[in-house]
Scaffold this motif. Structure first.
Motif, short mmCIF file in Angstrom:
data_model
loop_
_atom_site.label_atom_id
_atom_site.label_comp_id
_atom_site.label_asym_id
_atom_site.label_seq_id
_atom_site.Cartn_x
_atom_site.Cartn_y
_atom_site.Cartn_z
N ALA A 108 -13.13 19.18 -24.21
CA ALA A 108 -14.22 19.02 -23.24
C ALA A 108 -14.19 20.14 -22.20
O ALA A 108 -15.24 20.66 -21.78
N SER A 109 -13.02 20.54 -21.79
CA SER A 109 -12.92 21.63 -20.82
C SER A 109 -13.45 22.93 -21.39
O SER A 109 -14.13 23.69 -20.70
N ARG A 110 -13.16 23.18 -22.67
CA ARG A 110 -13.71 24.38 -23.31
C ARG A 110 -15.23 24.32 -23.35
O ARG A 110 -15.92 25.31 -23.12
N LEU A 111 -15.74 23.14 -23.66
CA LEU A 111 -17.20 22.99 -23.73
C LEU A 111 -17.84 23.21 -22.37
O LEU A 111 -18.92 23.80 -22.27
N GLY A 112 -17.17 22.75 -21.32
CA GLY A 112 -17.70 22.97 -19.99
C GLY A 112 -17.76 24.44 -19.64
O GLY A 112 -18.71 24.90 -18.98
N GLY A 113 -16.78 25.19 -20.10
CA GLY A 113 -16.78 26.62 -19.85
C GLY A 113 -17.94 27.31 -20.53
O GLY A 113 -18.31 28.43 -20.16
N GLU A 114 -18.52 26.67 -21.54
CA GLU A 114 -19.68 27.24 -22.24
C GLU A 114 -20.99 26.66 -21.73
O GLU A 114 -22.05 26.88 -22.33
N GLY A 115 -20.91 25.89 -20.66
CA GLY A 115 -22.13 25.34 -20.07
C GLY A 115 -22.69 24.13 -20.79
O GLY A 115 -23.90 23.88 -20.74
N ARG A 116 -21.84 23.34 -21.41
CA ARG A 116 -22.31 22.20 -22.19
C ARG A 116 -21.98 20.88 -21.49
O ARG A 116 -20.99 20.77 -20.76
N LEU A 117 -22.80 19.87 -21.77
CA LEU A 117 -22.59 18.51 -21.30
C LEU A 117 -22.12 17.65 -22.46
O LEU A 117 -22.62 17.79 -23.58
N ILE A 118 -21.20 16.76 -22.19
CA ILE A 118 -20.63 15.91 -23.24
C ILE A 118 -21.21 14.50 -23.10
O ILE A 118 -21.21 13.92 -22.01
N VAL A 119 -21.69 13.98 -24.20
CA VAL A 119 -22.27 12.64 -24.22
C VAL A 119 -21.40 11.75 -25.09
O VAL A 119 -21.29 11.96 -26.30
N LEU A 120 -20.77 10.76 -24.46
CA LEU A 120 -20.00 9.78 -25.20
C LEU A 120 -20.86 8.54 -25.40
O LEU A 120 -22.08 8.62 -25.39
N SER A 121 -20.27 7.40 -25.58
CA SER A 121 -21.04 6.18 -25.78
C SER A 121 -20.40 5.05 -24.98
O SER A 121 -19.25 5.15 -24.53
N GLU A 122 -21.16 4.00 -24.82
CA GLU A 122 -20.63 2.79 -24.17
C GLU A 122 -20.66 1.59 -25.11
O GLU A 122 -19.82 0.71 -25.01
N LEU A 123 -21.62 1.57 -25.99
CA LEU A 123 -21.72 0.51 -26.98
C LEU A 123 -21.70 1.14 -28.37
O LEU A 123 -22.56 1.95 -28.70
N ASP A 124 -20.70 0.79 -29.16
CA ASP A 124 -20.54 1.36 -30.50
C ASP A 124 -20.95 0.33 -31.55
O ASP A 124 -20.35 -0.74 -31.65
N SER A 125 -21.98 0.67 -32.30
CA SER A 125 -22.47 -0.27 -33.31
C SER A 125 -21.51 -0.45 -34.47
O SER A 125 -21.54 -1.47 -35.15
N ARG A 126 -20.67 0.55 -34.71
CA ARG A 126 -19.77 0.58 -35.86
C ARG A 126 -20.54 0.30 -37.17
O ARG A 126 -20.02 -0.32 -38.09
N ASP A 127 -21.77 0.80 -37.18
CA ASP A 127 -22.60 0.55 -38.37
C ASP A 127 -22.11 1.30 -39.59
O ASP A 127 -22.50 0.99 -40.71
#
Length: 705
Positions: free
Chosen positions: A192-211
């Motif tokens: 995530a830190s590397r991604l931040g250095g490239e100007g990116r936002l990280i989207v995780l989840s709160e509800l996992d359907s496990r579909d």
């Protein structure tokens, strides 16, 4: 193939071949790197989380690591952001889009670069319908375990694919195998830190359907339904397997939540983020188009090469079955053939010689040591510059005639010998060949059948000490003891070898003598005899020991001439394909076999090798090893049979696996060179080999004089 003036052999085709192989390598590499297949979400190894900031561990599902301190965001209350991973998928993504359209909501699709390159139109449709795209890497790679270079390639390739397909860019990234913020481990935070250095936002989840586990519609519905009024990022999938349960759950949950006052939006819209999506310039979009085209071409090429490998395997199997069946028939015929009176006619052995001083004496003495009497020898010195004729003169042997002529080529020398011969049966032997005592008598016995016009002997490699010699020894034993038996049974023998072959003199003279307009006069003459109605057969016991090329350069020259000359002969006798009788059997059996197994498949060999190499490098080494083992087995089994039939030791077959490297590649490069030379209309010189005088027979020969 018409007679052409001599032109230099073409050179540009090597650059063309190298370019093609490079292009194939690049395309297959891109396909493996960007378009690689992946497994659906599942479990993966995790590390501890001691290095993860508390703000991240206890924060919202959207992480902004671009600043000195990470910042997290949550969605607005009673707001749901439906997110779909691993697509787009041609079956399930359109159906999910239809569900979303029916309910009038938008979502965020975290796409992989591989899927985008396969389905660029579907990617564009997602954007056109008002949905949002996010980056999910190219091949669903775990960014926490990937190095910096691999991670950048995965993300930037996906950015480029999205730009080419949809004309847009995105700063949203969902790392594969991620879940909620409190599950981020140290490896995930480093990524995530590397991604931040490239100007990116990280989207995780709160509800996992496990579909991806397909637990049932009820379980998925319960998993994606918020327990409180807090907003939630919901993780679902639109690829990676059957998503019918996901569709049913969406149709159930969306109306229920809407009825309770919940709203649905993209991740950016639900979190109030701006600047996550932007247009791209024309150059970037063009680069994206090129990437998509390259990956799609690479996948098509990979599929084609896969089918080619299957086809080659099937053909190799059929060829093995064919030669083994016909060998069994040939052996049985030899045991049950009606006895004929032995042929005791006098024989003339014609030896065309050009710079054969190193071995000509051994050749002559081996002929005179023949068990068959009388046997006469005519040596035609074709303008040698190494004293070959002087060696023959000094021998001063009875029944040996020396004819000197200006250098005019081997066919001309043979014709000179034919004109001087006074016997109906003639044996043609190369000046580097040593005969066994029984060879002359054995090679003329098939002439008891008046329909036989020529007989192929059994040429064997004498200088088989080194690795190159052993490889050629294997090739000769298998070629003579299986292929020629097959040709014999099929009555379509394409070649009586120059090393040892017997002919009816009158039949050859009726054709105008040995043809002089091709470089494979032996193949040309054999085909001409069959087109004239004569049978050509094989005699295993007529053994002749010949000196094979001792270096790769010499081998190249020899096989180049053989292959090019064979192509000339095939073209010259192409009319046999529509002929009847013996000529038709040659045209519809022998010539197609030569073209398929000695021309077409070798030309495709480099591309098959590249595909096999990439199979190993990209992890599919088991399949590559399986194919290699099958091909080796299909050579080993016939090899054992051929060596047994020839009463040879099986020990050289230990070197058969090594023959697949260097030697096989040299052989198919020779074919490619020959084909390109023929297409260019060039005419080759004879390519005389350097003789070392290594044609030693297996046992001492007794001087008949």
């Amino acid at each position: 193939m018409p007679h052409h003036r001599r032109l230099p052999p073409p050179k540009a085709h090597w650059a063309l071949l190298a370019t093609l192989l490079f292009a194939v390598t690049v395309l297959l590499g891109l396909t493996a790197l960007v378009g690689g297949r992946f497994a659906a979400d599942g479990t993966h190894t995790t590390e501890g989380g001691a290095a993860v900031p508390a703000a991240v561990r206890d924060g919202g599902p959207i992480i902004d690591p671009r600043g000195a301190e990470p910042v997290t965001s949550r969605l607005r209350p009673k707001t749901v952001a439906l997110t779909f991973d691993d697509g787009p998928d041609p079956e399930w993504t359109p159906r999910i889009l239809d569900v979303l359209a029916r309910h009038g909501i938008h979502a965020t699709f975290f796409v992989t670069g591989g899927q985008v390159t396969r389905h660029p139109g579907l990617t564009a449709d997602i954007v056109h319908r008002g949905h949002e795209l996010g980056n999910h890497t190219a091949t669903h790679t775990d960014l926490g375990a990937a190095g910096d270079v691999r991670a950048q390639i995965e993300l930037r390739a996906t950015d480029l694919a999205i730009a080419g397909a949809a004309g847009t860019g995105t700063s949203l990234v969902r790392p594969p195998y991620s879940s909620t913020a409190d599950a981020v481990d140290d490896a995930g935070w480093r990524a995530a830190s590397r991604l931040g250095g490239e100007g990116r936002l990280i989207v995780l989840s709160e509800l996992d359907s496990r579909d991806w586990q397909r637990p049932g519609v009820d379980a998925i519905s319960a998993a994606i339904t918020p327990r409180t009024d807090d907003g939630a990022v919901v993780l679902l999938h639109d690829a990676g397997g059957d998503r019918s349960e996901t569709l049913a759950a969406l149709d159930r949950v969306i109306p229920e939540l809407k009825a309770k006052g919940w709203r649905f939006d993209t991740v950016s819209g639900a979190a109030g983020l701006s600047g996550t999506t932007a247009g791209v310039d024309g150059l970037t979009r063009f680069g994206g188009w090129l990437l998509i085209a390259a990956v799609q071409t690479g996948e098509a090429l990979s599929t084609a090469l896969g089918w080619l490998l299957v086809a080659a395997s099937v053909l190799a199997l059929l060829r093995t079955v064919l030669v083994l069946v016909t060998t069994a028939i040939h052996v049985r015929r030899g045991r049950t053939a009606p006895s004929r009176p032995p042929v005791r006619e006098p024989v003339t052995v014609i030896v065309p010689a050009y710079n054969e001083a190193a071995g000509i004496e051994a050749t002559i003495r081996s002929i005179l040591a023949s068990d068959h009497h009388p046997t006469w020898v005519i040596v035609v010195d074709d303008g040698s510059t190494d004293g070959t004729a002087d060696v023959v003169e000094r021998l001063a042997l009875r029944r040996v005639t020396l004819i000197r002529q200006r250098n005019a080529g081997k066919p001309a020398a043979l014709n000179t010998g034919l004109a001087a011969a006074r016997t109906e049966l003639v044996v043609m032997v190369d000046g580097d060949t040593v005969l066994e005592p029984g060879t002359v008598g054995a090679v003329i016995q098939p002439f008891a059948d008046p329909s036989v016009g020529a007989v192929s002997g059994n040429a064997k490699v004498a200088n088989r000490g080194g690795l190159l010699g052993r490889w050629q020894h294997i090739e000769y034993v298998i070629g003579f003891n299986l292929d020629r038996r097959m040709y014999d049974v099929g009555e379509c023998m394409p070649t009586v070898p120059g090393a040892v072959g017997a002919f009816r003199r009158s039949a050859v003279l009726a054709l105008g003598g040995v043809p002089e307009d091709t470089l494979a006069e032996d193949t040309d003459l054999t085909m001409a005899l069959e087109r004239d109605g004569w049978r050509v057969v094989y005699e295993q016991e007529a053994r002749a020991w010949t000196e094979a090329p001792a270096t790769l350069g010499q081998l190249w020259k020899q096989r180049y001439r053989w292959c090019y000359g064979t192509l000339q002969a095939i073209w010259k006798h192409r009319g046999a394909v529509v002929a009847k009788g013996a000529a038709g059997r040659l045209g519809r059996r022998g010539i197609p076999y030569l073209l398929l197994f000695q021309v077409a498949l070798p030309v495709l060999g480099p591309f098959v090798d590249v595909a096999a190499l990439f199979g190993v490098l990209t992890g599919d080494w088991k399949t590559a090893l399986l194919y290699w083992s099958v091909f080796l087995l299909l050579q080993l089994v016939p090899g054992v049979i051929a060596f047994r039939l020839d009463r040879e030791s099986l020990r050289p077959l230990l070197f058969l696996p090594l023959q697949q490297f260097v030697y096989r590649q040299l052989m198919y490069l020779v074919v490619i060179q020959s084909v390109m030379t023929a297409l260019a209309g060039a005419r080759l010189p004879w390519h005389k080999l350097d003789r070392l005088g290594q044609s030693a027979p297996p046992r001492s020969l007794v001087d008949a004089e």
